[in-house]
Motif scaffolding. Structure first.
Motif, PDB file in Angstrom:
ATOM      1  N   UNK A   8      36.926  58.304  62.915  1.00  9.98           N
ATOM      2  CA  UNK A   8      35.350  58.771  63.175  1.00  9.98           C
ATOM      3  C   UNK A   8      34.890  59.401  62.282  1.00  9.98           C
ATOM      4  N   UNK A   9      35.990  60.679  62.380  1.00  8.03           N
ATOM      5  CA  UNK A   9      35.487  62.163  61.843  1.00  8.03           C
ATOM      6  C   UNK A   9      35.443  61.803  60.229  1.00  8.03           C
ATOM      7  N   UNK A  10      36.101  60.542  59.487  1.00  7.05           N
ATOM      8  CA  UNK A  10      36.101  60.488  57.934  1.00  7.05           C
ATOM      9  C   UNK A  10      34.495  59.782  57.700  1.00  7.05           C
ATOM     10  N   UNK A  11      34.127  58.802  58.635  1.00  7.57           N
ATOM     11  CA  UNK A  11      33.236  57.903  58.156  1.00  7.57           C
ATOM     12  C   UNK A  11      32.267  58.620  58.202  1.00  7.57           C
ATOM     13  N   UNK A  12      30.781  57.828  57.512  1.00  5.77           N
ATOM     14  CA  UNK A  12      29.609  57.951  57.214  1.00  5.77           C
ATOM     15  C   UNK A  12      28.811  58.343  58.356  1.00  5.77           C
ATOM     16  N   UNK A  13      28.560  59.336  58.947  1.00  3.05           N
ATOM     17  CA  UNK A  13      27.879  59.246  59.870  1.00  3.05           C
ATOM     18  C   UNK A  13      26.277  58.353  60.123  1.00  3.05           C
ATOM     19  N   UNK A  14      25.859  57.810  60.495  1.00  2.68           N
ATOM     20  CA  UNK A  14      24.453  56.869  60.682  1.00  2.68           C
ATOM     21  C   UNK A  14      23.573  57.760  61.395  1.00  2.68           C
ATOM     22  N   UNK A  15      22.085  57.307  61.307  1.00  2.00           N
ATOM     23  CA  UNK A  15      20.897  57.930  61.517  1.00  2.00           C
ATOM     24  C   UNK A  15      20.493  57.401  63.068  1.00  2.00           C
ATOM     25  N   UNK A  16      20.858  57.442  64.315  1.00  2.00           N
ATOM     26  CA  UNK A  16      20.134  57.179  65.289  1.00  2.00           C
ATOM     27  C   UNK A  16      18.586  57.256  65.729  1.00  2.00           C
ATOM     28  N   UNK A  17      18.294  55.965  66.889  1.00  2.61           N
ATOM     29  CA  UNK A  17      17.121  56.050  66.273  1.00  2.61           C
ATOM     30  C   UNK A  17      15.510  56.401  66.594  1.00  2.61           C
ATOM     31  N   UNK A  18      16.080  57.700  67.139  1.00  2.00           N
ATOM     32  CA  UNK A  18      16.091  59.109  67.411  1.00  2.00           C
ATOM     33  C   UNK A  18      15.113  59.568  66.188  1.00  2.00           C
ATOM     34  N   UNK A  19      16.321  59.734  65.387  1.00  2.00           N
ATOM     35  CA  UNK A  19      15.832  60.186  63.651  1.00  2.00           C
ATOM     36  C   UNK A  19      15.193  59.307  62.371  1.00  2.00           C
ATOM     37  N   UNK A  20      16.037  58.044  62.550  1.00  2.00           N
ATOM     38  CA  UNK A  20      14.559  57.154  62.121  1.00  2.00           C
ATOM     39  C   UNK A  20      13.463  56.669  63.201  1.00  2.00           C
ATOM     40  N   UNK A  21      13.406  56.906  63.997  1.00  2.00           N
ATOM     41  CA  UNK A  21      11.902  56.949  64.393  1.00  2.00           C
ATOM     42  C   UNK A  21      10.825  58.934  64.071  1.00  2.00           C
ATOM     43  N   UNK A  22      11.989  59.444  64.142  1.00  2.00           N
ATOM     44  CA  UNK A  22      11.397  60.741  63.737  1.00  2.00           C
ATOM     45  C   UNK A  22      11.481  60.742  62.151  1.00  2.00           C
ATOM     46  N   UNK A  23      11.768  60.712  61.354  1.00  2.00           N
ATOM     47  CA  UNK A  23      11.586  59.886  59.310  1.00  2.00           C
ATOM     48  C   UNK A  23      10.111  59.362  59.418  1.00  2.00           C
ATOM     49  N   UNK A  24      10.286  58.486  59.985  1.00  2.00           N
ATOM     50  CA  UNK A  24       8.984  57.377  60.176  1.00  2.00           C
ATOM     51  C   UNK A  24       8.083  58.087  59.893  1.00  2.00           C
ATOM     52  N   UNK A  25       7.451  58.752  61.095  1.00  2.00           N
ATOM     53  CA  UNK A  25       6.269  59.606  61.640  1.00  2.00           C
ATOM     54  C   UNK A  25       6.330  60.676  60.618  1.00  2.00           C
ATOM     55  N   UNK A  26       7.165  61.263  60.275  1.00  2.00           N
ATOM     56  CA  UNK A  26       6.878  62.629  58.691  1.00  2.00           C
ATOM     57  C   UNK A  26       6.516  62.124  58.011  1.00  2.00           C
ATOM     58  N   UNK A  27       7.124  61.284  57.433  1.00  2.00           N
ATOM     59  CA  UNK A  27       6.358  60.359  56.077  1.00  2.00           C
ATOM     60  C   UNK A  27       5.282  59.795  56.104  1.00  2.00           C
TER      61      UNK A  27
END
Length: 451
Positions: A8-27
């Motif tokens: 799990x540590x070595x797997x690529x992390x994914x964006x949480x719904x909160x991060x995705x929402x913040x990204x969309x708002x910022x852009x």
């Protein structure tokens, strides 16, 4: 206690719904503020003829007025990256929005040439934080491997705003007056500033989970701390031929682009004898093409870089090809008798101009040492906006004495020189050795060869 397996540590992390929402708002906010940014700076170009008639200005005086914004904007570019890092993009861009919106509205209230210049200088100071802040927002909210697409998106706001300006503002100028065009766009900027402060948050002020932090840090080098950049490190960049090639090259690219940004509506009404409303439509088409160019250029630059061993050469060559295309299509744009052919050629030029700009910014990330990417990028941008400052003045005086045809051909020649500066001077990346390391070397030791 929370435990995590090695898998799990070595797997690529994914964006949480909160991060995705913040990204969309910022852009979304960056695109809106960027579009308003260019809508405001383009108001003077759209209302060119009306302002000249109302205030009794010559073509040469209008060239000076068109360039006043660019001088203050260029000079303020160098410190803005550091300010965005120090106080954060939320406060810096929010303050910039308020300042430039007040300056824009003041442009609709001036009664003299001198006060109009003051308003345009203030506009340049206020708008200067837009793109350094946008770069910092992307760095804050997107991991390293995902920053290309959002960078292309916020850069596309500039041709989008420029495309909307003649469509929206020509109606305001014809229906009311040029003064209301300035006041209305200034008021719109204040609204955007309030929305920015209400919705955007810098991530360091948010309560992020461990997984969210891992996602944002993905792809960053671990265990390597870049030294803080000093003034000596920044100054040392000027000792490299690569830096001067990028500065001169971007000067040529932005010079030709700003001839169209500042004079296209006046060129269509004066040289091509179009009505203001028809000009509003015709002048918007090339910049919608520029919007597409900005969105596609980053992807194309990444594509050709993957198949090249030399990232600097591939990024540079993409910029050079785009600039040579700008030159090639400006010549028929100036000489063609048909308005349709001229608009088609100008559309290609603006498409390539925005592609060249995106490739030039990508080149800065490949040519600079990791801890001086922003420094090299701001130096390149400074050179570009010196060109952007001179373009309206030189074009105005040439058009006043002769016509727009030699003005466009002059701009094409300057862009060609810029392309050659990129091609011949930008040959290899700047070495990571800092000014401190050079100073610490034994006095008898020869310095490293410079790029």
């Amino acid at each position: 206690m929370e435990t995590t397996s090695m898998k799990e540590t070595s797997s690529e992390p994914s964006a949480s719904p909160r991060i995705r929402r913040a990204q969309r708002v910022a852009l979304a906010l960056l695109v809106v503020s960027g579009a308003v940014n260019y809508l405001d700076r383009g108001t003077l170009a759209v209302a060119n003829a009306s302002i000249r008639g109302d205030l009794g200005l010559s073509m040469g005086q209008m060239g000076v007025l068109l360039s006043a914004f660019s001088w203050s904007y260029a000079l303020c570019q160098l410190p803005m990256g550091g300010l965005a890092d120090r106080i954060g993009p939320r406060r810096l861009l929010g303050a910039g929005l308020i300042l430039w919106s007040l300056a824009q509205a003041a442009g609709g209230l001036v009664a003299t040439f001198g006060w109009f210049i003051v308003a345009r200088i203030a506009l340049g100071i206020g708008e200067a934080p837009q793109f350094p802040s946008a770069a910092r927002v992307v760095s804050n909210w997107f991991p390293l491997r995902e920053r290309g697409t959002p960078t292309g998106i916020f850069n596309a706001a500039s041709p989008l705003g420029t495309a909307l300006a003649p469509l929206v503002l020509s109606i305001l100028v014809v229906s009311f007056s040029w003064r209301w065009a300035f006041i209305a766009t200034g008021a719109a900027g204040i609204v955007v500033a309030l929305v920015w402060f209400a919705l955007y948050r810098d991530p360091e002020r948010s309560r992020l989970s461990v997984d969210e932090c891992r996602y944002l840090d993905a792809g960053a080098e671990r265990g390597v701390i870049a030294p803080k950049v000093t003034f000596a490190d920044w100054r040392e960049l000027f000792s490299h031929v690569t830096t001067w090639g990028m500065l001169i090259g971007f000067f040529g690219s932005v010079y030709l682009n700003w001839v169209y940004l500042t004079w296209l509506p006046a060129y269509l009404t004066t040289e091509r004898h179009m009505s203001l409303l028809r000009t509003g439509f015709a002048a918007s088409v090339p910049f919608f093409c520029g919007f597409i160019g900005a969105l596609s250029a980053g992807w194309f630059s990444d594509l050709i870089t993957r198949g090249s061993r030399n990232a600097v050469a591939s990024r540079r060559n993409a910029a050079v090809v785009a600039m040579l295309g700008m030159v090639a299509f400006t010549i028929p744009a100036a000489l063609a008798q048909s308005n349709t052919v001229a608009i088609a050629c100008i559309s290609v030029v603006i498409f390539l101009a925005n592609a060249a700009s995106a490739c030039s910014w990508a080149l800065a990330t490949a040519a600079a040492p990791p801890n001086r990417v922003a420094s090299l990028g701001s130096i390149q941008n400074f050179g570009g906006f010196i060109g952007g400052s001179l373009a309206p003045i030189v074009t105005g005086f040439i058009a006043q004495k002769w016509s727009f045809v030699p003005a466009l051909l002059t701009a094409a020649a300057i862009a060609f020189i810029g392309a050659m500066a990129y091609l011949l001077l930008v040959r290899k990346p700047i070495p990571e050795q800092s000014a401190h390391a050079a100073a610490a070397a034994p006095s008898g030791e020869a310095p490293a060869a410079q790029s």
